[in-house]
Design an enzyme around this catalytic site. Sequence first.
Site, PDB file in Angstrom:
ATOM      1  N   TRP A  65      36.288  47.061  42.944  1.00  0.00           N
ATOM      2  CA  TRP A  65      36.960  48.287  43.374  1.00  0.00           C
ATOM      3  C   TRP A  65      36.969  49.308  42.232  1.00  0.00           C
ATOM      4  O   TRP A  65      36.625  50.482  42.417  1.00  0.00           O
ATOM      5  CB  TRP A  65      38.385  47.942  43.801  1.00  0.00           C
ATOM      6  CG  TRP A  65      39.125  48.999  44.541  1.00  0.00           C
ATOM      7  CD1 TRP A  65      38.619  50.164  45.052  1.00  0.00           C
ATOM      8  CD2 TRP A  65      40.517  48.991  44.874  1.00  0.00           C
ATOM      9  NE1 TRP A  65      39.604  50.872  45.685  1.00  0.00           N
ATOM     10  CE2 TRP A  65      40.782  50.165  45.587  1.00  0.00           C
ATOM     11  CE3 TRP A  65      41.567  48.100  44.638  1.00  0.00           C
ATOM     12  CZ2 TRP A  65      42.058  50.473  46.074  1.00  0.00           C
ATOM     13  CZ3 TRP A  65      42.835  48.400  45.124  1.00  0.00           C
ATOM     14  CH2 TRP A  65      43.074  49.577  45.836  1.00  0.00           C
ATOM     15  N   HIS A 138      34.208  41.321  31.196  1.00  0.00           N
ATOM     16  CA  HIS A 138      35.339  40.412  31.420  1.00  0.00           C
ATOM     17  C   HIS A 138      35.868  39.893  30.081  1.00  0.00           C
ATOM     18  O   HIS A 138      36.793  39.081  30.053  1.00  0.00           O
ATOM     19  CB  HIS A 138      34.891  39.194  32.233  1.00  0.00           C
ATOM     20  CG  HIS A 138      34.699  39.463  33.699  1.00  0.00           C
ATOM     21  ND1 HIS A 138      35.662  40.050  34.485  1.00  0.00           N
ATOM     22  CD2 HIS A 138      33.653  39.201  34.536  1.00  0.00           C
ATOM     23  CE1 HIS A 138      35.229  40.129  35.731  1.00  0.00           C
ATOM     24  NE2 HIS A 138      34.013  39.636  35.783  1.00  0.00           N
TER      25      HIS A 138
END
Length: 325
Positions: A65, A138
């Site tokens: 998103w 990440h």
Amino acid sequence: MDSSESRKPLDQLPKESFWDNPLYQWDGFWYRAGHLDAAMALRSQYTARHDDVILASPMKTGTTWLKALCFCIMRTQPQEEDAQKIDEGTLVKSDDGEDPLVKNHPAVYVQTLEVQVFTAKQPLDISGMKSPRLFHTHLPYSALPDSIKNSKCKIVYIARNPKDTLVSMWHFFNKLRTPEQGPYPFDKAFECFCKGVSHFGPFLDHVLQYWNESLKAPDKVLFLKYEDLKRDPKGHVKKLALFLGRPFTNEKKVEEVIWRCSLERLKNLEVNKNGVDPWVGMQNSAFFRTGKVGDWKNMFTTEMSERLDHITLQKLEGSGLHLDI
Ligand code: A3P
């Protein structure tokens, strides 16, 4: 603590099993071997530009998103200094044919540094890429290259409540299992997560590091929460655009970006229904599920919920951070 680019050999690092696969601990965080190699390459080879934008997240907290939103904002919104010069009407493409998100999964436009760029064998050459570059990682804050920490480039982080994150992770990794294997036992996944063992985990340490950095340097690190974006997309998308130096002057454009990047729209695009990610061979559809806040209630027992709440509250105590548990 081993924080140099040349790490110890894998067999000398602490090892734990996650979903029956090994993860290795380096500098306090858990990695798959390939991700760790990529992280080392990234640390020694990445040269940040002052106008790079780095999106950061643990797994399953709304990365896709955030990638879609930032890509859309940076593609359609002028930078503050150019805003006066450009005819606003020409900026937003309103037919689907012009929207790159129709053709590809957001990960194609915003690549994850340790998965798509610094792959162990042959890093991509990103030195010639046009500015401003938009990447994702990440990696925990402590593992980022100094070049990112010390340059003026901006970091946008997205966190999510740990219970929904774990449930999302469970569904995602189950997609990699064969029908014969069946879903991984949720109670084992829960135990792993509570111990802090997950890709790029411990999850709460990951979140806390970026939270603390966002307090120290709010102009450099924007800390967002999935639940806040869901509750007030307009307010948070405007905040995001402002942080990126591309403020909205037109409410309709905010609504358009929100719609373009909505789960309902992206999930139903042909590319995301039937496409496959060329890097890890995952179905694009695996990245779009229910997007519900509180979906954990379908998987957690009361005891599990109380235990993870307790771990979370203990970890976050005094930090000023609340994770919508
Ligand atoms: P759920 O599994 O709870 O549905 P990531 O992108 O970090 O892998 O996170 C995946 C989670 O974000 C999934 O949550 C997925 O459904 C949700 N998601 C993906 N795209 C989204 C979007 N455009 N808007 C809201 N949620 C989205």
